[in-house]
Design a protein around this motif. Structure first.
Motif, PDB file in Angstrom:
ATOM      1  N   ALA A  23       0.808  -1.209   0.000  1.00  7.66           N
ATOM      2  CA  ALA A  23       0.000   0.000   0.000  1.00  7.66           C
ATOM      3  C   ALA A  23       0.848   1.270   0.000  1.00  7.66           C
ATOM      4  CB  ALA A  23      -0.923   0.002   1.219  1.00  7.66           C
ATOM      5  N   LEU A  24       1.999   1.243   0.673  1.00  8.58           N
ATOM      6  CA  LEU A  24       2.743   2.475   0.902  1.00  8.58           C
ATOM      7  C   LEU A  24       3.939   2.672  -0.018  1.00  8.58           C
ATOM      8  CD1 LEU A  24       2.816   2.555   4.827  1.00  8.58           C
ATOM      9  CD2 LEU A  24       1.076   3.451   3.267  1.00  8.58           C
ATOM     10  N   ASP A  25       4.491   1.604  -0.548  1.00  3.35           N
ATOM     11  CA  ASP A  25       5.705   1.723  -1.366  1.00  3.35           C
ATOM     12  C   ASP A  25       5.336   1.851  -2.839  1.00  3.35           C
ATOM     13  OD1 ASP A  25       8.708   1.561  -1.323  1.00  3.35           O
ATOM     14  OD2 ASP A  25       8.271  -0.058  -2.742  1.00  3.35           O
ATOM     15  N   GLY A  26       5.983   2.776  -3.528  1.00  4.89           N
ATOM     16  CA  GLY A  26       5.728   2.947  -4.949  1.00  4.89           C
ATOM     17  C   GLY A  26       4.903   4.183  -5.254  1.00  4.89           C
ATOM     18  N   ALA A  27       4.662   4.427  -6.532  1.00  2.00           N
ATOM     19  CA  ALA A  27       3.880   5.587  -6.995  1.00  2.00           C
ATOM     20  C   ALA A  27       4.459   6.884  -6.436  1.00  2.00           C
ATOM     21  CB  ALA A  27       2.418   5.434  -6.611  1.00  2.00           C
ATOM     22  N   GLY A  28       5.780   7.013  -6.537  1.00  3.04           N
ATOM     23  CA  GLY A  28       6.433   8.247  -6.133  1.00  3.04           C
ATOM     24  C   GLY A  28       6.888   8.303  -4.687  1.00  3.04           C
TER      25      GLY A  28
END
Length: 405
Positions: A23-28
């Motif tokens: 949920a928290l890692d990635g997409a900037g």
């Protein structure tokens, strides 16, 4: 040498952590495991809780967690901390930070995206190791070398780290007891000694909590002796510590396979009379439960007892209080583990009896309700204990006759 990886560790591949990282890692944004979980995993020790660091601001952390169906609790927004709960498992997630202002007890922080700056504000190099979402360990402060050497070293200049929070002096001793080998890092110890007066500025609750955490470390005794030799322990306890008895207790625990008990160790170290327990409660802001246990250990002078005497003490005090007095007394009296083990087994197996008589039995013998009846009942109980808790009718009749005024 290639960086170590935690990708195959059971705790790292467990579903709750994978859900949170997903949920928290990635997409900037990037989220990493940090601190104790990485340190303990690399040492082959159990991982009991997992903390995360993230470039995402707290509001973004909460949004992402909730969008993924996870519970997000704003447990420390001023310091960037959100607790994310996945499948009933909590994870503290904290935004990368830099200290703006510190006063030795509290810090004002600002959020950032610089992993090196986040690492630099932590206390010890072994606590500033990260693992990314794929399990690769990232070391920005030479923590791996210190971990392999079992060296507890401050990040950067030791006095600077301590001035940021003087509790780090006590954490230095605790982490050395838990993870260090050989002499304490010289720069760290020198800085701690120079800045020791800062401990007096800390809240008593924080000092008491940290001391109990230290005493819970299996190999704490040698470090506690170092704290005493360098003047820290007498200042904290406001008394002279009994280092020899603490060392005996630690040896007994090891020989008996008993886990360290911090409150019992504190009692052996610093309680001889009831006033000692009262002083420690005030000085360390101890809980009522801890205070009662320390009171129960006051006067445990170390005299040997047989099984019959042990049953009497177990009946009067209860199993837990008896174990405290037994082990504290053994430590003060230098008992061998072979003398302690049978009594410890007795405390855990003996079915503590209820008195097989009551006031009605004495009334049936002609005593009238009132103070005399209460006194007779108390005499009968004392005689029953002294006779080693008989249950047969003949013995009870004899005790009843002795109890009558």
């Amino acid at each position: 040498m290639s960086a170590p990886s935690l990708a195959d560790a059971a705790w790292f591949t467990a579903a709750p952590l994978r859900r949170v990282l997903g949920a928290l890692d990635g997409a900037g944004e990037e989220t990493r495991v940090v601190g104790g979980a990485v340190r303990n995993a690399l040492l082959g020790r159990p991982v009991s809780e997992v903390d995360l660091a993230t470039t995402a601001l707290p509001e973004e952390t909460m949004r992402r967690a909730r969008d993924a169906g996870l519970k997000a609790v704003p447990t420390g927004l001023a310091h960037g901390t959100v607790t994310v709960v996945a499948d009933g498992t909590p994870f503290e997630v904290t935004t990368l930070r830099e200290d703006v202002e510190t006063d030795g007890r509290h810090a004002v922080v600002r959020f950032g995206r610089d992993w090196r700056a986040d690492a630099a504000r932590r206390d010890f190099t072994m606590n500033a190791l990260y693992a990314d979402a794929q399990g690769a360990v990232i070391d920005l402060v030479d923590g791996l070398a210190d971990l392999r050497a079992h060296r507890v070293r401050f990040i950067g200049e030791a006095q600077t780290r301590i001035r940021e929070d003087h509790l780090r002096i006590l954490r230095l001793f605790r982490f050395h007891a838990a993870y260090g080998r050989g002499p304490m890092d010289a720069a760290a110890l020198t800085a701690a000694i120079r800045l020791r007066a800062g401990i007096l500025r800390l809240s008593r609750e924080r000092v008491g909590s940290e001391l109990l955490k230290l005493l819970a470390v299996p190999n704490a005794a040698a470090t506690v002796r170092l704290m005493s030799e360098t003047g820290f322990l007498p200042t904290i306890l406001a008394g002279v510590p009994d280092l020899i008895s603490l060392e005996r207790l630690a040896a007994l625990e090891a020989a008996l396979g008993e886990p360290p008990d911090a409150v019992r160790r504190l009692g052996v170290l610093a309680v001889r009379i009831g006033e000692d327990a009262a002083r420690l409660r005030e000085r360390l802001r101890l809980s009522n439960e801890a205070f009662k246990r320390l009171q129960g250990m006051a006067g445990a002078a170390g005299a040997a007892m047989d099984a019959r005497q042990a049953r009497s003490v177990i009946y009067r005090l209860g199993r837990a209080a008896f174990e405290d007095r037994l082990l504290a007394g053994a430590a003060h009296g230098a008992w061998a583990s072979g003398e302690v083990a049978p009594l410890l087994a007795l405390a855990r197996s003996w079915p503590v009896p209820a008195a097989p008589f009551c006031a009605a039995d004495l009334i049936a013998q002609g005593l009238k309700p009132g103070p005399a009846l209460g006194a007779a009942l108390a005499r009968m109980e004392e005689a029953w204990i002294a006779a080693d808790f008989p249950a047969d009718a003949q013995s009870l009749r004899a005790l009843m006759a002795l109890a009558r005024p």
